[in-house]
Design an enzyme around this catalytic site. Sequence first.
Site, PDB file in Angstrom:
ATOM      1  N   ASN A 168     -17.853  -8.691  13.163  1.00 13.97           N
ATOM      2  CA  ASN A 168     -18.879  -8.400  12.063  1.00 13.97           C
ATOM      3  C   ASN A 168     -20.169  -7.767  12.708  1.00 13.97           C
ATOM      4  OD1 ASN A 168     -19.531 -10.962  13.421  1.00 13.97           O
ATOM      5  ND2 ASN A 168     -19.993 -11.861  11.576  1.00 13.97           N
ATOM      6  N   GLY A 243     -16.919 -16.289  17.527  1.00 17.10           N
ATOM      7  CA  GLY A 243     -15.674 -16.157  16.576  1.00 17.10           C
ATOM      8  C   GLY A 243     -15.514 -17.413  15.786  1.00 17.10           C
ATOM      9  N   VAL A 245     -13.708 -21.180  14.455  1.00 19.49           N
ATOM     10  CA  VAL A 245     -13.697 -22.636  15.270  1.00 19.49           C
ATOM     11  C   VAL A 245     -12.407 -22.586  15.775  1.00 19.49           C
ATOM     12  CG1 VAL A 245     -13.720 -24.902  14.652  1.00 19.49           C
ATOM     13  CG2 VAL A 245     -15.202 -23.327  13.598  1.00 19.49           C
ATOM     14  N   PRO A 246     -11.187 -22.367  15.372  1.00 17.49           N
ATOM     15  CA  PRO A 246      -9.964 -22.592  16.200  1.00 17.49           C
ATOM     16  C   PRO A 246      -9.901 -21.613  17.463  1.00 17.49           C
ATOM     17  CG  PRO A 246      -9.461 -22.126  13.796  1.00 17.49           C
ATOM     18  CD  PRO A 246     -11.079 -21.783  14.099  1.00 17.49           C
ATOM     19  N   GLU A 265     -20.516 -19.663  19.695  1.00 15.52           N
ATOM     20  CA  GLU A 265     -21.028 -19.333  18.162  1.00 15.52           C
ATOM     21  C   GLU A 265     -20.103 -19.197  17.169  1.00 15.52           C
ATOM     22  OE1 GLU A 265     -24.266 -19.427  17.615  1.00 15.52           O
ATOM     23  OE2 GLU A 265     -25.159 -18.926  19.457  1.00 15.52           O
ATOM     24  N   CYS A 299     -21.486 -15.326   9.608  1.00 18.45           N
ATOM     25  CA  CYS A 299     -21.154 -16.724   9.995  1.00 18.45           C
ATOM     26  C   CYS A 299     -22.167 -17.389   9.257  1.00 18.45           C
ATOM     27  CB  CYS A 299     -21.204 -16.721  11.521  1.00 18.45           C
ATOM     28  SG  CYS A 299     -22.636 -16.025  12.345  1.00 18.45           S
ATOM     29  N   GLU A 402     -14.248 -21.754   5.234  1.00 18.94           N
ATOM     30  CA  GLU A 402     -15.138 -20.445   5.407  1.00 18.94           C
ATOM     31  C   GLU A 402     -14.344 -19.358   4.823  1.00 18.94           C
ATOM     32  OE1 GLU A 402     -15.559 -18.641   9.287  1.00 18.94           O
ATOM     33  OE2 GLU A 402     -17.501 -18.394   8.919  1.00 18.94           O
ATOM     34  N   GLU A 479     -28.307 -18.303  21.181  1.00 17.14           N
ATOM     35  CA  GLU A 479     -28.446 -16.988  21.534  1.00 17.14           C
ATOM     36  C   GLU A 479     -29.980 -16.994  20.976  1.00 17.14           C
ATOM     37  OE1 GLU A 479     -25.066 -14.973  19.903  1.00 17.14           O
ATOM     38  OE2 GLU A 479     -24.443 -14.850  22.032  1.00 17.14           O
TER      39      GLU A 479
HETATM   40  P1  NAD Z   1     -11.640 -14.635  16.002  1.00 19.19           P
HETATM   41  O1  NAD Z   1     -11.560 -16.368  16.633  1.00 19.19           O
HETATM   42  O2  NAD Z   1     -10.251 -14.513  15.376  1.00 19.19           O
HETATM   43  O3  NAD Z   1     -11.789 -13.685  17.242  1.00 19.19           O
HETATM   44  C1  NAD Z   1     -13.134 -13.784  18.026  1.00 19.19           C
HETATM   45  C2  NAD Z   1     -13.056 -12.981  19.272  1.00 19.19           C
HETATM   46  O4  NAD Z   1     -11.775 -13.944  20.239  1.00 19.19           O
HETATM   47  C3  NAD Z   1     -12.041 -11.968  19.113  1.00 19.19           C
HETATM   48  O5  NAD Z   1     -12.652 -10.875  20.198  1.00 19.19           O
HETATM   49  C4  NAD Z   1     -10.915 -12.117  19.615  1.00 19.19           C
HETATM   50  O6  NAD Z   1     -10.061 -10.986  20.200  1.00 19.19           O
HETATM   51  C5  NAD Z   1     -11.004 -13.170  20.960  1.00 19.19           C
HETATM   52  N1  NAD Z   1      -9.710 -13.985  20.834  1.00 19.19           N
HETATM   53  C6  NAD Z   1      -8.572 -14.212  19.965  1.00 19.19           C
HETATM   54  N2  NAD Z   1      -8.155 -15.308  20.611  1.00 19.19           N
HETATM   55  C7  NAD Z   1      -8.390 -15.434  21.824  1.00 19.19           C
HETATM   56  C8  NAD Z   1      -8.018 -16.485  22.849  1.00 19.19           C
HETATM   57  N3  NAD Z   1      -7.011 -17.209  22.587  1.00 19.19           N
HETATM   58  N4  NAD Z   1      -8.706 -16.454  23.675  1.00 19.19           N
HETATM   59  C9  NAD Z   1      -9.884 -15.877  24.039  1.00 19.19           C
HETATM   60  N5  NAD Z   1     -10.364 -14.793  23.089  1.00 19.19           N
HETATM   61  C10 NAD Z   1      -9.387 -14.868  22.014  1.00 19.19           C
HETATM   62  O7  NAD Z   1     -12.885 -14.438  15.119  1.00 19.19           O
HETATM   63  P2  NAD Z   1     -12.901 -13.125  14.151  1.00 19.19           P
HETATM   64  O8  NAD Z   1     -12.191 -13.042  13.131  1.00 19.19           O
HETATM   65  O9  NAD Z   1     -13.295 -11.785  15.178  1.00 19.19           O
HETATM   66  O10 NAD Z   1     -14.547 -13.362  13.768  1.00 19.19           O
HETATM   67  C11 NAD Z   1     -14.852 -14.040  12.422  1.00 19.19           C
HETATM   68  C12 NAD Z   1     -15.159 -15.640  12.895  1.00 19.19           C
HETATM   69  O11 NAD Z   1     -16.477 -15.438  13.605  1.00 19.19           O
HETATM   70  C13 NAD Z   1     -15.866 -16.244  11.721  1.00 19.19           C
HETATM   71  O12 NAD Z   1     -15.367 -17.822  11.724  1.00 19.19           O
HETATM   72  C14 NAD Z   1     -17.313 -16.277  12.055  1.00 19.19           C
HETATM   73  O13 NAD Z   1     -18.116 -17.236  11.198  1.00 19.19           O
HETATM   74  C15 NAD Z   1     -17.506 -16.346  13.227  1.00 19.19           C
HETATM   75  N6  NAD Z   1     -18.774 -15.563  13.794  1.00 19.19           N
HETATM   76  C16 NAD Z   1     -19.669 -16.397  14.283  1.00 19.19           C
HETATM   77  C17 NAD Z   1     -20.801 -15.998  14.444  1.00 19.19           C
HETATM   78  C18 NAD Z   1     -22.017 -17.066  15.223  1.00 19.19           C
HETATM   79  O14 NAD Z   1     -22.962 -16.338  15.860  1.00 19.19           O
HETATM   80  N7  NAD Z   1     -21.765 -18.098  14.864  1.00 19.19           N
HETATM   81  C19 NAD Z   1     -21.234 -14.547  14.379  1.00 19.19           C
HETATM   82  C20 NAD Z   1     -20.247 -13.984  14.069  1.00 19.19           C
HETATM   83  C21 NAD Z   1     -19.084 -14.416  13.690  1.00 19.19           C
END
Ligand code: NAD
Length: 505
Positions: A168, A243, A245-246, A265, A299, A402, A479
């Site tokens: 995002n 990214g 939570v899971p 985060e 997020c 979410e 951060e």
């Molecule tokens: P995601 O968890 O699907 O992926 C995030 C990152 O993790 C990607 O680069 C992905 O390739 C990588 N990834 C996926 N599986 C992995 C694994 N098993 N091991 C290591 N890395 C892995 O999330 P997304 O769909 O890219 O982003 C959306 C989510 O991110 C939302 O839940 C949002 O709230 C959260 N987010 C949080 C913040 C914050 O600062 N708190 C900021 C932006 C987005």
Amino acid sequence: MAQSVLDAMPAASTGTLVFTGPLNFWGGRREAAREGAPSEAVYEPATGRVLCHMTPCGEEDVDAAIRSARAAYLQWSQLAGMERARVMLEAARIIRERREKIAKVEVVNNGKSITEALVDVDVAWQCLEYYAGLAGTLSGQHIQLPGGAFAYTRREPLGVCAGIGAWNYPFQIAAWKSAPALACGNAMVFKPSPMTPVTAVILAEIYKEAGVPDGLFCVVQGGAETGTLLCRHPAIAKVSFTGSVPTGKKVMEMSAKTVKQVTLELGGKSPLIIFKDCELENAVKGALMANFLTQGQVCCNGTRVFVQRDVMPQFLEQVVKRTKAIAIGDPLLDGTRMGALISKPQLEKVLGFVSQAKKEGAKVLCGGDMFVPSDPKLKAGYFMSPCILDDCRDDMTCVKEEIFGPVMSVLPFDTEEEVLQRANNTTFGLASGVFTRDISRAHRVASKLEAGTCFINNYNISPVEVPFGGYKMSGFGRENGQVTIEYYSQLKTVVVEMGDVESLF
Ligand code: NAD
């Protein structure tokens, strides 16, 4: 030198060029991933066109990147903070100089409006400037001990850190993670989301141009497999993850195997509380800022909007009127306020949440549908009209989960005590907000909300000076702000004897 990604990409938006070069960066140059790995298409959200292809990095690639980062770290960590600051300030200057070009690439790859992308790029160079400013201030303590002995502490870097980003805020996340890491003397291997692989490479090219040692900031492309390789790698000292939570839980589990430090985060479902004594027009504007930036894919969005019952009719009338007026369309146009969602599956997921909300009894006051812009080149883009849901209850799926799309759930409340209990009744805790003119109430509510941030009489303001991060399952670590120095450094204690050793043996 090969054409830089920044020079090649913007032409993609005209439909004439798709970038074909490698998108990894280590050892100071762009590198192709291992042979034989199947490449994945990367799409332009506003048109649905293939923008480029990304080949996920495998074990050898990740090893090569980490080796180059390690070599750079050995040089970089020996520099004085002021020397590192000079290089970082030069990188900030270059980003600032090219802000429009970088923002345009971000729009093409992410789908957000150019107005927002420019802000993201500005936040990125500000982040570099901020941590460059702090680099020269890193210091320890001197502690006097009996008999003339003393101890001192040194703030030392961690080593090679991994950054894993969401899609995002692709450029901004890369800057938020790398700036404090580099300021403290670390190297970073960054893995962007496979959906937005491009602008992190631009950052890598800029760092190189500014004068960091080759390998100091590497980019490895890929998804879960590549991320896993980073989290499991014994030479990585820390993982900073943004990214869901899971995925965050998996990152933490994998990092535990080699006791890596972790910053998480993660997602949120933040409450925004609007009391009847607020300045209503500001509250309405705040609710829009809390829900519709980056097509609602933020997020910390305040997606559970609690409105005190007495002002509900006026609030709904104003919020719906403003939402219907949001200009959706070509994200590269200055007048556009809402661009395209990141992908077709994401659009379908968000529309699915709206249908589910209707089934569970919510009333759609506006939006919630696919949106087809009149411009023929945008017909296959992933657009949606921003949605306001009324008649929501706390047990509905749209209120609990979410959504990560432009969907605001509005909930009535009567008393402060009641709304605090309901606002905190979630496993998330990223952000929160309150609109009121009563200053005692504002601070009382802020102190009781279980969230890493509380915005009073505004929403979604994240300047780099201010720490950002979650409570509860929204993660830990921070951060931005001075405190982040602590998440990218470690303290060494040096104890100095000035007399004879008093031995018990
Ligand atoms: P995601 O968890 O699907 O992926 C995030 C990152 O993790 C990607 O680069 C992905 O390739 C990588 N990834 C996926 N599986 C992995 C694994 N098993 N091991 C290591 N890395 C892995 O999330 P997304 O769909 O890219 O982003 C959306 C989510 O991110 C939302 O839940 C949002 O709230 C959260 N987010 C949080 C913040 C914050 O600062 N708190 C900021 C932006 C987005």
